[in-house]
Design a protein around this motif. Structure first.
Motif, PDB file in Angstrom:
ATOM      1  N   UNK A 258       0.823  -1.210   0.000  1.00 47.04           N
ATOM      2  CA  UNK A 258       0.000   0.000   0.000  1.00 47.04           C
ATOM      3  C   UNK A 258       0.858   1.262   0.000  1.00 47.04           C
ATOM      4  N   UNK A 259       1.886   1.277   0.873  1.00 50.70           N
ATOM      5  CA  UNK A 259       2.747   2.454   0.950  1.00 50.70           C
ATOM      6  C   UNK A 259       3.531   2.651  -0.338  1.00 50.70           C
ATOM      7  N   UNK A 260       4.016   1.562  -0.922  1.00 52.10           N
ATOM      8  CA  UNK A 260       4.763   1.658  -2.182  1.00 52.10           C
ATOM      9  C   UNK A 260       3.893   2.256  -3.283  1.00 52.10           C
ATOM     10  N   UNK A 261       2.656   1.820  -3.356  1.00 51.39           N
ATOM     11  CA  UNK A 261       1.747   2.344  -4.391  1.00 51.39           C
ATOM     12  C   UNK A 261       1.405   3.807  -4.133  1.00 51.39           C
ATOM     13  N   UNK A 262       1.312   4.178  -2.855  1.00 57.00           N
ATOM     14  CA  UNK A 262       1.000   5.575  -2.523  1.00 57.00           C
ATOM     15  C   UNK A 262       2.047   6.538  -3.054  1.00 57.00           C
TER      16      UNK A 262
END
Length: 288
Positions: A258-262
């Motif tokens: 999730x953080x990587x995609x953000x």
């Protein structure tokens, strides 16, 4: 030198003992004994050692593992007489073979033919011998890509083993960064031991990357640091650059994704070994 021995009793053992070792390493604990586990594998012990003057009970109470409701942890401490920790480590350390391409050994082990890359690593107080699942996965993930003539950053480099492998794979330059000055010196020693010419070892955290841009970043660090540094790592990647993330367990993988995609990364590969996980991410082309 006097050391403090802290004995942790955990139930369940997996994956919490490995997570606790990572957290303790960041507090300065430099030796561990994880040999005792109940036959049922439902509980076990971890003995951790730190210089007596560095022991801080309040720091232990703040650790994620000791506060997580999914695991029960108790601990006791005892002062230990001076010991030759390196000699004890050397007596038990064995070479690590990752597939048929990479062999990681200490300088007191004989060389062995048949491997594309043989790395000589003396860890002393640093993390990264190939014995841990996260290091093995990083090695496997690196072998799956082309690093020839690429610029690489090994963030949280520990022994420098990943930076050394990157140069062996043809990387044109590599910056190896670790927050611990003692660990940084160990990394420099290993770089010299392996006759590397294109690795610079520095002290610092993710901010130490500064304005430099890399074709690949290797980050085998604990989960919270990865989450906090994700934007900085994205900013330090060239368009099309690869980010290798490990040091977290499978059950936390969704948080990293999730953080990587953000921040704009795309997920290209996933690996896991036991409870430990790895992600290979990419900064898309055209994102300047």
């Amino acid at each position: 030198m006097t050391y403090t021995e802290v004995t942790f009793r955990l139930a369940p053992v997996d994956p919490w003992r490995d997570i606790l070792m990572v957290e303790l390493g960041e507090l300065g604990y430099d030796s561990f004994d994880e040999s005792f586990t109940d036959p049922s594998h439902e509980s076990g012990e971890l003995k951790a050692y730190i210089k007596a003057e560095q022991f801080d009970a309040s720091a232990l109470r703040k650790l994620m593992t000791l506060r997580d409701p999914h695991v029960n942890v108790t601990w006791t401490k005892a002062d230990m007489p001076a010991r030759n920790w390196n000699a004890e480590w050397e007596s038990s350390f064995q070479p690590v073979e990752v597939g048929s391409k990479v062999r990681i050994r200490a300088d007191f082990h004989p060389s062995k033919t048949g491997f594309e890359h043989e790395l000589v690593i003396t860890p002393r107080m640093a993390f990264g011998t190939g014995h841990h699942a996260t290091t093995r996965m990083m090695v496997l993930a690196m072998l799956d890509v082309e690093l020839k003539n690429k610029s690489v950053c090994d963030l949280g480099c520990g022994t420098g083993v990943l930076a050394i492998l990157a140069e062996r794979m043809g990387a044109s330059s590599c910056v190896a960064i670790d927050i611990d000055p003692d660990v940084m010196q160990n990394g420099r020693d290993n770089v010299l031991r392996n006759n590397c010419e294109h690795i610079v070892v520095e002290t610092g955290d993710a901010q130490a990357m500064g304005d430099r841009r890399f074709d690949a970043i290797l980050a085998n660090i604990e989960r919270n640091t990865l989450l906090e540094a994700m934007q900085l790592m994205y900013d330090a990647l060239l368009p099309g650059g690869l980010l290798f993330l490990s040091g977290f367990v499978v059950t936390d993988r969704h948080m990293l994704i999730q953080r990587a995609k953000e921040v704009g990364l795309t997920i290209h590969a996933r690996l896991n070994e036991g409870d430990w996980a790895l992600l290979r991410c990419r900064r898309p082309l055209g994102q300047e």
